[in-house]
Design a protein around this motif. Structure first.
Motif, PDB file in Angstrom:
ATOM      1  N   GLY A 101     -16.473 -11.124  -6.535  1.00 28.69           N
ATOM      2  CA  GLY A 101     -15.507 -10.229  -7.157  1.00 28.69           C
ATOM      3  C   GLY A 101     -14.134 -10.231  -6.513  1.00 28.69           C
ATOM      4  O   GLY A 101     -13.201  -9.598  -7.036  1.00 28.69           O
ATOM      5  N   THR A 102     -13.968 -10.934  -5.394  1.00 30.88           N
ATOM      6  CA  THR A 102     -12.654 -10.991  -4.739  1.00 30.88           C
ATOM      7  C   THR A 102     -11.789 -12.069  -5.383  1.00 30.88           C
ATOM      8  O   THR A 102     -12.281 -12.949  -6.104  1.00 30.88           O
ATOM      9  N   GLN A 103     -10.492 -11.998  -5.124  1.00 28.25           N
ATOM     10  CA  GLN A 103      -9.585 -13.030  -5.631  1.00 28.25           C
ATOM     11  C   GLN A 103      -8.424 -13.206  -4.663  1.00 28.25           C
ATOM     12  O   GLN A 103      -8.058 -12.300  -3.918  1.00 28.25           O
ATOM     13  N   VAL A 104      -7.865 -14.414  -4.678  1.00 26.47           N
ATOM     14  CA  VAL A 104      -6.700 -14.718  -3.862  1.00 26.47           C
ATOM     15  C   VAL A 104      -5.734 -15.537  -4.705  1.00 26.47           C
ATOM     16  O   VAL A 104      -6.150 -16.439  -5.443  1.00 26.47           O
ATOM     17  N   ASP A 105      -4.455 -15.180  -4.647  1.00 26.85           N
ATOM     18  CA  ASP A 105      -3.427 -15.959  -5.318  1.00 26.85           C
ATOM     19  C   ASP A 105      -2.941 -17.058  -4.380  1.00 26.85           C
ATOM     20  O   ASP A 105      -2.641 -16.800  -3.199  1.00 26.85           O
ATOM     21  N   VAL A 106      -2.865 -18.271  -4.879  1.00 33.56           N
ATOM     22  CA  VAL A 106      -2.472 -19.425  -4.072  1.00 33.56           C
ATOM     23  C   VAL A 106      -0.991 -19.686  -4.304  1.00 33.56           C
ATOM     24  O   VAL A 106      -0.578 -20.112  -5.384  1.00 33.56           O
ATOM     25  N   HIS A 107      -0.200 -19.382  -3.299  1.00 31.57           N
ATOM     26  CA  HIS A 107       1.247 -19.580  -3.355  1.00 31.57           C
ATOM     27  C   HIS A 107       1.617 -20.862  -2.614  1.00 31.57           C
ATOM     28  O   HIS A 107       1.038 -21.171  -1.564  1.00 31.57           O
ATOM     29  N   THR A 108       2.603 -21.582  -3.133  1.00 31.13           N
ATOM     30  CA  THR A 108       3.061 -22.778  -2.426  1.00 31.13           C
ATOM     31  C   THR A 108       4.156 -22.449  -1.411  1.00 31.13           C
ATOM     32  O   THR A 108       4.429 -23.256  -0.532  1.00 31.13           O
ATOM     33  N   ASP A 109       4.772 -21.267  -1.514  1.00 33.38           N
ATOM     34  CA  ASP A 109       5.696 -20.807  -0.480  1.00 33.38           C
ATOM     35  C   ASP A 109       4.885 -20.376   0.743  1.00 33.38           C
ATOM     36  O   ASP A 109       3.945 -19.576   0.638  1.00 33.38           O
ATOM     37  N   GLY A 110       5.255 -20.897   1.894  1.00 33.08           N
ATOM     38  CA  GLY A 110       4.460 -20.655   3.090  1.00 33.08           C
ATOM     39  C   GLY A 110       4.368 -19.200   3.481  1.00 33.08           C
ATOM     40  O   GLY A 110       3.290 -18.698   3.840  1.00 33.08           O
ATOM     41  N   ASP A 111       5.497 -18.491   3.460  1.00 32.65           N
ATOM     42  CA  ASP A 111       5.491 -17.091   3.858  1.00 32.65           C
ATOM     43  C   ASP A 111       4.659 -16.253   2.892  1.00 32.65           C
ATOM     44  O   ASP A 111       3.893 -15.369   3.318  1.00 32.65           O
ATOM     45  N   ALA A 112       4.820 -16.506   1.593  1.00 36.18           N
ATOM     46  CA  ALA A 112       4.061 -15.738   0.605  1.00 36.18           C
ATOM     47  C   ALA A 112       2.565 -15.994   0.752  1.00 36.18           C
ATOM     48  O   ALA A 112       1.753 -15.057   0.654  1.00 36.18           O
ATOM     49  N   MET A 113       2.171 -17.254   1.011  1.00 41.57           N
ATOM     50  CA  MET A 113       0.752 -17.554   1.132  1.00 41.57           C
ATOM     51  C   MET A 113       0.184 -16.993   2.431  1.00 41.57           C
ATOM     52  O   MET A 113      -0.951 -16.503   2.465  1.00 41.57           O
ATOM     53  N   GLU A 114       0.973 -17.027   3.500  1.00 41.18           N
ATOM     54  CA  GLU A 114       0.499 -16.444   4.754  1.00 41.18           C
ATOM     55  C   GLU A 114       0.228 -14.953   4.569  1.00 41.18           C
ATOM     56  O   GLU A 114      -0.808 -14.433   5.039  1.00 41.18           O
ATOM     57  N   ALA A 115       1.119 -14.259   3.890  1.00 37.91           N
ATOM     58  CA  ALA A 115       0.917 -12.833   3.639  1.00 37.91           C
ATOM     59  C   ALA A 115      -0.318 -12.592   2.774  1.00 37.91           C
ATOM     60  O   ALA A 115      -1.078 -11.645   2.997  1.00 37.91           O
ATOM     61  N   GLU A 116      -0.536 -13.455   1.764  1.00 40.56           N
ATOM     62  CA  GLU A 116      -1.685 -13.296   0.886  1.00 40.56           C
ATOM     63  C   GLU A 116      -2.991 -13.559   1.640  1.00 40.56           C
ATOM     64  O   GLU A 116      -3.989 -12.841   1.446  1.00 40.56           O
ATOM     65  N   VAL A 117      -3.002 -14.565   2.502  1.00 41.91           N
ATOM     66  CA  VAL A 117      -4.209 -14.845   3.291  1.00 41.91           C
ATOM     67  C   VAL A 117      -4.485 -13.691   4.255  1.00 41.91           C
ATOM     68  O   VAL A 117      -5.643 -13.285   4.457  1.00 41.91           O
ATOM     69  N   ARG A 118      -3.431 -13.132   4.837  1.00 42.12           N
ATOM     70  CA  ARG A 118      -3.621 -11.988   5.739  1.00 42.12           C
ATOM     71  C   ARG A 118      -4.236 -10.812   4.980  1.00 42.12           C
ATOM     72  O   ARG A 118      -5.154 -10.146   5.476  1.00 42.12           O
ATOM     73  N   ARG A 119      -3.727 -10.536   3.773  1.00 41.32           N
ATOM     74  CA  ARG A 119      -4.294  -9.455   2.965  1.00 41.32           C
ATOM     75  C   ARG A 119      -5.747  -9.725   2.623  1.00 41.32           C
ATOM     76  O   ARG A 119      -6.589  -8.830   2.661  1.00 41.32           O
ATOM     77  N   PHE A 120      -6.043 -10.983   2.314  1.00 45.48           N
ATOM     78  CA  PHE A 120      -7.359 -11.366   1.812  1.00 45.48           C
ATOM     79  C   PHE A 120      -8.402 -11.469   2.915  1.00 45.48           C
ATOM     80  O   PHE A 120      -9.552 -11.063   2.731  1.00 45.48           O
ATOM     81  N   ALA A 121      -8.008 -12.040   4.063  1.00 46.85           N
ATOM     82  CA  ALA A 121      -9.014 -12.382   5.074  1.00 46.85           C
ATOM     83  C   ALA A 121      -8.616 -12.049   6.499  1.00 46.85           C
ATOM     84  O   ALA A 121      -9.363 -12.364   7.425  1.00 46.85           O
ATOM     85  N   GLY A 122      -7.433 -11.451   6.712  1.00 46.07           N
ATOM     86  CA  GLY A 122      -7.071 -11.002   8.044  1.00 46.07           C
ATOM     87  C   GLY A 122      -6.113 -11.923   8.779  1.00 46.07           C
ATOM     88  O   GLY A 122      -5.848 -13.053   8.350  1.00 46.07           O
ATOM     89  N   PRO A 123      -5.589 -11.470   9.918  1.00 45.07           N
ATOM     90  CA  PRO A 123      -4.547 -12.211  10.636  1.00 45.07           C
ATOM     91  C   PRO A 123      -5.008 -13.538  11.228  1.00 45.07           C
ATOM     92  O   PRO A 123      -4.222 -14.482  11.320  1.00 45.07           O
ATOM     93  N   ALA A 124      -6.258 -13.617  11.657  1.00 41.58           N
ATOM     94  CA  ALA A 124      -6.730 -14.884  12.238  1.00 41.58           C
ATOM     95  C   ALA A 124      -6.720 -15.997  11.187  1.00 41.58           C
ATOM     96  O   ALA A 124      -6.311 -17.134  11.472  1.00 41.58           O
ATOM     97  N   GLU A 125      -7.157 -15.672   9.977  1.00 43.57           N
ATOM     98  CA  GLU A 125      -7.135 -16.674   8.906  1.00 43.57           C
ATOM     99  C   GLU A 125      -5.713 -17.013   8.501  1.00 43.57           C
ATOM    100  O   GLU A 125      -5.404 -18.157   8.152  1.00 43.57           O
TER     101      GLU A 125
END
Length: 521
Positions: A101-125
């Motif tokens: 049921g989870t989802q992640v948006d895949v951004h090609t901008d590095g900063d936007a994707m880093e923020a999305e990964v942090r929201r989705f899976a935390g700072p280590a990821e």
């Protein structure tokens, strides 16, 4: 680099798909006279167009990456991609939805994707993503010019400092393990490794070097042409025509007239003869081998990639949870790839690509309607159900796909369908694609780089191949490169080309003076 011997003034390009059109533009830019012969009434090949009750369907690829490769072809004749095609960058490039049921948006901008990964899976990821992004970039830089955008004459060309760079980056390890060095979240690892399916190899068995496809998808950017993907081949054909190329539509080549190791003319189903100095063949390999009268001998038989079922659905509604491209992952992963590539079974827990082109171009559907493209990978006909079996299996599998979509949240999808078209391996096979797959040969090590079927044909002095069955391989960027490489086999190493500034007139195309041939008309 080996090139075609003898006169090359007039070149016949067989097929007006992306590779054939790229070859035609590069040949025209080098001063050759070009006739493109296409069995269909319009350009595109796999990237064609189907009109269905007011809906305009792209019949092939829906994801456009590396558009500068198309721009190179336009620039060869003094034209440009941005003059011909209205490209829209996609943000996000993809939306990935998972079985939990989870989802992640895949951004090609590095900063936007880093923020999305942090929201989705935390700072280590998120930190791991940054390291992965840098690795993907370096992997791309190590491969592109030396191993992808190049004509191979010998495997010894691999012996280069870039090979050592690639090895040092872990390019000869396994893809899933290398991605796992950066990301521990299994869901994120899928986002950066599912692309190996494009190459016809499971992530657990694919070389890490194939992560270059993930670079194209998740770093370099994803675009959509207004008018659909078909707008690209249409624009390329128009540019070639404006540069002096001649097109023969609804004309099927049935025979190559050869003498002393040279093709002297192509013959059409109508009986017409078109004389030529050289030929570029872009159909899938079974058709090419039939025209040549033989298949090349190889120590190991060719292996094809998995195929796909595509459901084109014009609907009276849509679902806000969908992005332009949405990947709906099933819970299964390794088992899915085993089913597709080894056991030949339909996916028991499918992962699907859902594309909604009307997200960015509502004009592709009647007013108030929407267009959905659902791609379900499936075994090819050499591994899984035969073409004959698909005639009965297709409608049942369509119903199971609709049910699966509704279970995954697209409630009422079946009832919303206004018009539809179902494409299965039997349809791909009818178009001449080997093993009923539009993805041609898989990218195993023995079918990659200098080990892939060469674009020069042994026993013929003036025949060159282009398309996904030859070097460098499968995908929109690589078939565009294949057309450029085929042209270079005829003209010699091409000079770099740049898109001209807007408003600057195109340079005149100067015909070659290397002899003359029969008029192609």
């Amino acid at each position: 680099m080996r090139t075609v011997r003898g006169a090359t003034d007039h070149v016949v390009v067989v097929g007006a798909g992306l590779s054939g059109l790229a070859a035609a533009l590069h040949l025209l830019g080098a001063g050759r006279r070009v006739t493109v012969v296409e069995r269909d009434a319009d350009p595109g090949g796999r990237a064609g167009r189907l009109a269905l009750g007011g809906y305009r369907l792209d019949t092939g690829p829906t994801v456009l990456t590396m558009p500068h490769l198309a721009d190179e072809a336009f620039a060869a004749v003094g034209d440009s991609l941005d003059r011909r095609v209205d490209l829209m960058p996609l943000h996000p490039a993809y939306r990935a939805r998972f079985a939990d049921g989870t989802q992640v948006d895949v951004h090609t901008d590095g900063d936007a994707m880093e923020a999305e990964v942090r929201r989705f899976a935390g700072p280590a990821e998120a930190a791991g993503y940054r390291r992965l992004r840098d690795w993907l970039r370096r992997l791309y830089q190590a491969q592109m010019r030396r191993f992808i955008d190049t004509n191979f004459d010998s495997p010894f060309q691999l012996v280069h400092t870039d090979l050592a760079r690639l090895a040092a980056l872990g390019g000869f390890g396994r893809l899933d393990r290398q991605i796992g060095r950066f990301l521990s979240d299994a869901r994120l690892r899928r986002v950066f490794s599912f692309q190996s399916l494009y190459a016809g190899v499971a992530p657990a068995r694919a070389l890490a070097a194939y992560a270059v496809i993930a670079y194209m998808d998740t770093v370099a950017g994803v675009w959509f042409p207004r008018g659909g993907m078909y707008a690209l081949p249409r624009a390329m054909a128009d540019a070639a025509s404006d540069a002096g190329g001649r097109f023969r539509w609804s004309a099927e080549v049935t025979e190559l007239e050869n003498s002393a190791g040279r093709v002297r003319a192509v013959r059409l189903a109508s009986g017409e003869r078109i004389a030529c100095d050289a030929v570029v063949l872009t159909p899938d390999l079974p058709i090419v081998h039939r025209l040549l009268g033989r298949a090349p001998r190889r120590p190991v038989r060719l292996r094809h990639s998995p195929s796909a079922v595509i459901l084109h659905a014009g609907t009276d509604r849509t679902w806000p949870k969908l992005a332009h491209h949405t990947i709906s992952f099933g819970a299964a992963w390794e088992r899915t790839f085993d089913e597709l590539t080894r056991t030949g079974q339909l996916m028991s827990d499918p992962s699907l690509l859902i594309t909604r082109p009307t997200t960015h171009d509502p004009g592709l559907a009647p007013e108030g309607k929407h267009l959905h493209y659902v791609l379900a990978p499936c075994p090819n006909t050499a591994t899984g159900p035969s073409a004959g079996a698909w005639r009965d299996l297709g409608p049942r599998y369509r119903d199971s796909l609709v049910a699966q979509l509704e279970r995954r949240g697209l409630h009422g999808f079946g009832e919303s369908i206004d018009r539809e078209a179902l494409i299965t391996p039997v349809d791909w096979g009818a178009q001449g694609h080997g093993a009923g797959t539009p993805f041609s040969l898989s990218h195993t090590f023995a079918q990659t780089g200098p080990f892939r079927p060469r674009n020069l044909v042994r026993g013929y002095d003036n025949v060159v191949l282009a398309g996904c069955g030859t070097t460098p391989g499968v995908g929109v960027p690589t078939v565009l490169i294949s057309g450029k490489l085929a042209a270079a086999r005829i003209t010699g190493t091409p000079r770099p080309v740049r898109a001209r500034p807007s408003g600057v007139p195109a340079p005149a195309v100067v015909p070659s003076s290397k002899g003359s041939v029969d008029d192609p008309s």
